[in-house]
Design a protein around this motif. Structure first.
Motif, PDB file in Angstrom:
ATOM      1  N   ALA A 116       0.961  -1.215  -0.130  1.00  0.00           N
ATOM      2  CA  ALA A 116      -0.051   0.099   0.001  1.00  0.00           C
ATOM      3  C   ALA A 116       0.786   1.208   0.023  1.00  0.00           C
ATOM      4  N   THR A 117       2.130   1.160   0.423  1.00  0.00           N
ATOM      5  CA  THR A 117       3.014   2.281   0.434  1.00  0.00           C
ATOM      6  C   THR A 117       3.177   2.792  -1.031  1.00  0.00           C
ATOM      7  N   LEU A 138      -2.048   5.793  -1.314  1.00  0.00           N
ATOM      8  CA  LEU A 138      -3.509   6.540  -1.447  1.00  0.00           C
ATOM      9  C   LEU A 138      -4.351   6.619  -0.187  1.00  0.00           C
ATOM     10  N   ASN A 139      -3.874   5.995   1.070  1.00  0.00           N
ATOM     11  CA  ASN A 139      -4.585   5.988   2.232  1.00  0.00           C
ATOM     12  C   ASN A 139      -4.002   6.114   3.317  1.00  0.00           C
ATOM     13  N   PRO A 140      -4.508   6.494   4.581  1.00  0.00           N
ATOM     14  CA  PRO A 140      -3.854   6.772   5.798  1.00  0.00           C
ATOM     15  C   PRO A 140      -2.968   5.449   6.218  1.00  0.00           C
ATOM     16  N   TYR A 141      -3.588   4.202   6.229  1.00  0.00           N
ATOM     17  CA  TYR A 141      -2.894   2.831   6.268  1.00  0.00           C
ATOM     18  C   TYR A 141      -1.493   3.037   5.523  1.00  0.00           C
ATOM     19  N   THR A 272     -17.588  -0.002  -8.189  1.00  0.00           N
ATOM     20  CA  THR A 272     -16.562   0.047  -6.920  1.00  0.00           C
ATOM     21  C   THR A 272     -17.258   1.104  -5.888  1.00  0.00           C
ATOM     22  N   PRO A 273     -17.204   0.826  -4.740  1.00  0.00           N
ATOM     23  CA  PRO A 273     -17.715   1.888  -3.739  1.00  0.00           C
ATOM     24  C   PRO A 273     -17.099   3.148  -3.979  1.00  0.00           C
ATOM     25  N   GLU A 274     -17.828   4.128  -3.705  1.00  0.00           N
ATOM     26  CA  GLU A 274     -17.134   5.529  -3.768  1.00  0.00           C
ATOM     27  C   GLU A 274     -16.282   5.806  -2.823  1.00  0.00           C
ATOM     28  N   ASP A 278     -11.364   6.438  -5.482  1.00  0.00           N
ATOM     29  CA  ASP A 278     -10.098   7.278  -5.824  1.00  0.00           C
ATOM     30  C   ASP A 278      -9.069   6.820  -5.217  1.00  0.00           C
ATOM     31  N   LYS A 279      -9.309   5.807  -4.447  1.00  0.00           N
ATOM     32  CA  LYS A 279      -7.950   5.048  -3.646  1.00  0.00           C
ATOM     33  C   LYS A 279      -7.631   3.840  -4.184  1.00  0.00           C
TER      34      LYS A 279
END
Length: 321
Positions: A116-117, A138-141, A272-274, A278-279
């Motif tokens: 995910a990095t 793309l995400n905080p994780y 795909t869920p909104e 976008d991520k």
């Protein structure tokens, strides 16, 4: 003694099994053991001691002389988690404390990073450490994992041997508790079992047809084999990719799951869920040359082999590894 953090979770519980299979039975497992749904992952395993994650550093201060190795696999792994305070606490600050303890007590360390990095993959999927400060998850994780990788590389004090592993899309037994965050194989099996059909996310990227989004799916038995090898290798510290090295489509995965179940293929699509659209990563593929270059020469399961083993030997009977 060998310490495994996050031990009641998916990959870490499989690591405990791999150690047991090699007759390493003095395993100290660290986790939040109040989460009952994960505890089935540890049933029947040979474990020396259970240590709550909040008590671990006090325990280590008293027992470090007996600790041979630490696998730090505990983390908040929910890619839809947006509470930065939780992610900083569990994925960044806790990992820093593990790192510093390994430096102080001269304990070798393998820790979990994540693919995910890499974010959208515009900078590729090469585990070149010079690229890590440039990555945009793309995400905080993913940010929390990349923040720790960057921090580790900046340290002048390092464990005498350490490795960060960027796990790609890991699937396999012992992920039953993960719910929405479980692998597509597990969700596919459950859906096919219930309805005889599988619904995949529609593509919202003109470069990819529906179902042709691609991921590097890696079987958990390969992941723990690499970690077991690293425990004995103890040189060439650094950050490494850990995937199969081959991107496959979600349709490949779906067809293999139907085949392993002996069922007719029946696939449709939904948007795909909104909240994640976008991520969404449309392509991931680990460059595995770096790990191979330090001597790891074991083959990885193909998607066909991994899905068949998982479905027929675990999911069908709800068995654990």
């Amino acid at each position: 003694m060998i310490v495994v953090t996050g031990a009641a979770g998916f990959i870490a519980s499989c690591m405990v099994t791999r150690l047991n299979l090699a007759n390493f039975n003095d395993i100290v497992v660290v986790d939040n053991f109040s989460i009952a749904k994960k505890m089935a992952n540890l049933e029947g395993k040979k474990i020396k001691e259970f240590v709550d994650r909040n008590d671990f550093f006090d325990w280590l201060d008293k027992n470090y002389e007996e600790v041979e190795f630490i696998f730090h696999l505990g983390a908040r792994t929910d890619t839809s988690e947006f509470n930065y305070e939780v992610l900083n606490l569990l994925n960044l600050d806790y990992s820093k404390k593990v790192w510093n303890a390994c430096c102080e007590y001269q304990i070798p360390l393998v820790y979990a990073s994540s693919a995910a990095t890499y974010g959208s993959g515009t900078l590729g999927y090469d585990d070149d450490e010079n690229m890590i400060p440039l990555l945009q998850p793309l995400n905080p994780y993913g940010e929390s994992k990349n923040d720790f990788d960057k921090w580790a590389l900046e340290q002048t004090a390092k464990p005498f041997f350490w490795v960060g592993l960027k796990f790609f899309n890991v699937y396999g037994p012992n992920e039953y508790h993960k719910g929405r965050m479980g692998s597509v194989v597990m969700h596919a099996f459950n859906s096919i079992s219930d309805s005889g059909r599988l619904t995949l996310f529609r593509s919202h990227n003109p470069d990819f047809e529906d179902g042709k989004q691609m991921r590097d799916f890696v079987y958990v038995k390969d992941v723990v084999e690499v970690m077991y090898w690293l425990m004995h290798h103890r040189k060439n510290s650094g950050i490494y990719n850990l995937g199969s090295g081959e991107a496959r489509t979600f349709l490949d995965l779906a067809f293999n799951t139907f085949s392993a179940m002996g069922r007719e293929i029946n696939v449709d699509f939904k948007d795909t869920p909104e909240d994640i659209r976008d991520k969404y990563q449309y392509f991931t593929q680990a460059n595995m040359n770096k790990l191979r270059s330090i001597g790891y020469d074991q083959p990885f399961h193909t998607l066909e082999q991994g899905v068949q083993d998982y479905v027929q030997n675990y999911l069908t009977s709800n068995a654990y590894y």
